[in-house]
Design an enzyme around this catalytic site. Sequence first.
Site, PDB file in Angstrom:
ATOM      1  N   ASP A 102      46.151  29.629  45.685  1.00  0.00           N
ATOM      2  CA  ASP A 102      44.937  30.779  45.714  1.00  0.00           C
ATOM      3  C   ASP A 102      44.084  30.410  47.000  1.00  0.00           C
ATOM      4  OD1 ASP A 102      42.936  32.515  44.854  1.00  0.00           O
ATOM      5  OD2 ASP A 102      43.633  32.172  42.801  1.00  0.00           O
ATOM      6  N   ASP A 203      41.527  35.372  47.827  1.00  0.00           N
ATOM      7  CA  ASP A 203      40.463  35.694  46.744  1.00  0.00           C
ATOM      8  C   ASP A 203      39.402  36.436  47.508  1.00  0.00           C
ATOM      9  OD1 ASP A 203      39.188  35.059  44.516  1.00  0.00           O
ATOM     10  OD2 ASP A 203      37.665  34.148  45.724  1.00  0.00           O
ATOM     11  N   GLU A 260      43.413  40.183  47.398  1.00  0.00           N
ATOM     12  CA  GLU A 260      42.355  41.026  46.396  1.00  0.00           C
ATOM     13  C   GLU A 260      41.540  41.710  47.033  1.00  0.00           C
ATOM     14  OE1 GLU A 260      39.557  39.541  42.614  1.00  0.00           O
ATOM     15  OE2 GLU A 260      39.274  38.462  44.554  1.00  0.00           O
ATOM     16  N   HIS A 332      43.253  36.702  35.507  1.00  0.00           N
ATOM     17  CA  HIS A 332      42.123  35.842  34.981  1.00  0.00           C
ATOM     18  C   HIS A 332      40.860  36.354  34.789  1.00  0.00           C
ATOM     19  CE1 HIS A 332      41.976  35.460  39.037  1.00  0.00           C
ATOM     20  NE2 HIS A 332      40.844  34.628  39.015  1.00  0.00           N
ATOM     21  N   ASP A 333      40.444  37.454  35.279  1.00  0.00           N
ATOM     22  CA  ASP A 333      39.055  38.208  35.462  1.00  0.00           C
ATOM     23  C   ASP A 333      38.954  39.333  34.555  1.00  0.00           C
ATOM     24  OD1 ASP A 333      38.356  36.604  37.684  1.00  0.00           O
ATOM     25  OD2 ASP A 333      38.969  37.875  39.186  1.00  0.00           O
TER      26      ASP A 333
HETATM   27  O1  TEU Z   1      37.025  37.834  42.123  1.00  0.00           O
HETATM   28  C1  TEU Z   1      36.487  38.490  43.021  1.00  0.00           C
HETATM   29  C2  TEU Z   1      35.768  39.619  42.226  1.00  0.00           C
HETATM   30  O2  TEU Z   1      34.939  40.505  42.994  1.00  0.00           O
HETATM   31  C3  TEU Z   1      35.898  39.983  40.945  1.00  0.00           C
HETATM   32  O3  TEU Z   1      36.728  39.971  40.077  1.00  0.00           O
HETATM   33  C4  TEU Z   1      34.693  40.327  40.117  1.00  0.00           C
HETATM   34  O4  TEU Z   1      33.536  40.324  40.844  1.00  0.00           O
HETATM   35  C5  TEU Z   1      34.381  39.192  38.869  1.00  0.00           C
HETATM   36  O5  TEU Z   1      35.472  38.690  38.361  1.00  0.00           O
HETATM   37  C6  TEU Z   1      33.382  39.513  37.975  1.00  0.00           C
HETATM   38  O6  TEU Z   1      33.734  39.644  36.558  1.00  0.00           O
HETATM   39  C7  TEU Z   1      37.616  36.638  42.780  1.00  0.00           C
HETATM   40  C8  TEU Z   1      38.294  35.620  41.533  1.00  0.00           C
HETATM   41  O7  TEU Z   1      39.407  36.355  41.116  1.00  0.00           O
HETATM   42  C9  TEU Z   1      37.308  35.231  40.405  1.00  0.00           C
HETATM   43  O8  TEU Z   1      37.922  34.641  39.410  1.00  0.00           O
HETATM   44  C10 TEU Z   1      36.221  34.500  40.974  1.00  0.00           C
HETATM   45  O9  TEU Z   1      35.159  34.361  40.222  1.00  0.00           O
HETATM   46  C11 TEU Z   1      35.639  35.081  42.440  1.00  0.00           C
HETATM   47  O10 TEU Z   1      36.471  35.754  43.125  1.00  0.00           O
HETATM   48  C12 TEU Z   1      34.780  34.169  43.235  1.00  0.00           C
HETATM   49  O11 TEU Z   1      35.634  33.489  43.954  1.00  0.00           O
END
Ligand code: TEU
Length: 558
Positions: A102, A203, A260, A332-333
């Site tokens: 990542d 990311d 992303e 994971h989000d």
């Molecule tokens: O996520 C970026 C992001 O903008 C989102 O997915 C969202 O704002 C967040 O998940 C709200 O719940 C990436 C990663 O996938 C995430 O795990 C990190 O927390 C984020 O970047 C910061 O690095």
Amino acid sequence: MADHITKKWWHDKVAYQIYPKSFYDSNGDGIGDLPGIISKLDYLKDLGVDIIWLSPCYCSPLADEGYDISDYYNIDPRFGTMADMEKLLDEAKERNMYILMDLVVNHCSDEHEWFKKACEDPDGKYGSFFYLRDKKEGEFPTNWRSYFGGPVWDDLPGTNKQYLHVFHKKQPDLNWENPELRKEVYKNINWWLDKGLGGFRIDAIINIKKALPLRSYDPDRADGLCSIQAMLREAKGIGEYLGEMRDCTFKKYDAFSVGEVFNEKPEEIPDFIGENGYFSSMFDFNETVFGSSEKGWYDAKPITPDDYKRCCFESQAKIGGIGFLSNIIENHDEPRGVSRYIPEGECFPQSKKLLAALNFMLRGLPFIYQGQEIGMENVPFSSIDEVDDISTLDEYQVALNAGLSPKDALDAVAKYSRDNARTPMQWSGEANAGFTSGTPWLKVNPNYTSVNAAAQMDDPDSVRSFYKKLIALRKDPEYKETIVYGALEPVWEDRHNLMAYYRKGDKTLLVIGNYQMDTQTVTLPAPYQRILLNNYPDLTENEHAITLQAYQVLIMEM
Ligand code: TEU
Ligand code: CA
């Protein structure tokens, strides 16, 4: 359609995302680790996985579970050692598998050396690695709201300045306007690619370009702050950095990169993922952002099967043959896809398989998130104290501030909590789902006794076996060309709770799913030649009419 596309090594691959902290714990400390991943490579190989994306395992205070990196050149001891990482690369290679790491470079950790040096000397070299502004009493430099709540500005310790963080305060944003910073980033990427990495998942990358000069926008909530989106809509010229990054890194290695990317404009798609795009691919988030509200998670609108279909087809039409989206059901989000995209009370093996087939057969690269292949579901949270995720904790507060009772606030955010996806992988029906011999860092979903990998391995009708068949079909020399490169053409688009599409290449395939409990009869335009996959043991037919059972899905060769 395939004619004008230069074939790439990753086009026909299947990817799998691992969240290291929750995958498999090899030493009983309750935290998943790299040796644990190595010990499960054969499980992934058996499934048919080619590419493994590891969520961050670099040194980190884990304020945002590894997305806050304090050393880009080392592995956090909780996850293992560099020797473990090298062994993982070797073992993967032996199995013809690729490892992606990542790339988290919109921000680092406030415990990174750069940030510490910036605190010591804000006007020196490392001060210009960040966005610093003079502190003014009673006023922030801008009124932006961090993605995790509150203002994006915090005091730079030991100075009279403040620093910008669009995510958590332990995630200071890096200043991409500074060529020295960019050089450091590229150096790190190449260092990892030299080690034999297959590439990176990139990311939060749309955030690296800020609209300058930094300024405030109209507030959009009672807190007087505005969403970062207001600024991003105005930020121009990100392509310069992304193109430079591609040329200085990925391109030289023929590495795979998946961005992303949110909110790209249709006219930008060729720049992002076309021939010589900034990235090999980017994720399709059309389904995950559907129904989201500016007010917060508590105000989000649930997605129906018809909405889901529309979102998928919209993305497919937008990309066409320009390049390859990376298709996900969850990550994971996000909450678990089966709990989100299947209406409440209708989640059972057949409906899980329907969702799998409808998503997997779309044009693009399939990404499976750990546990998705066994049909893992959302977690029944009984108290906010069970939540670890900083994003959920913030959204809970937002819901309370909006006047929801604690119970309603919990119910509302539980549906979208990132922790739904972060509970330990359910390997077996044994204690802690076989994830650890110690105490897991996050509570195991209590449904592990019925939903677990061990129970599904040798069951030909399990969700996992269905995923295995889907992957095998994508790799079948007879159908591969069509499934990878063939065009996608929706059919019966207006039929309620029916999602169907053709994949047209040297073969014509019809994917058809009855996205509901009631049966549904469809008259086929022509007789089919054979059924390649069916989530039921049989099919009810009458001349050209087929009657689909509850959540029955078919892949047919026409
Ligand atoms: O996520 C970026 C992001 O903008 C989102 O997915 C969202 O704002 C967040 O998940 C709200 O719940 C990436 C990663 O996938 C995430 O795990 C990190 O927390 C984020 O970047 C910061 O690095
Ligand atoms: Ca461990």
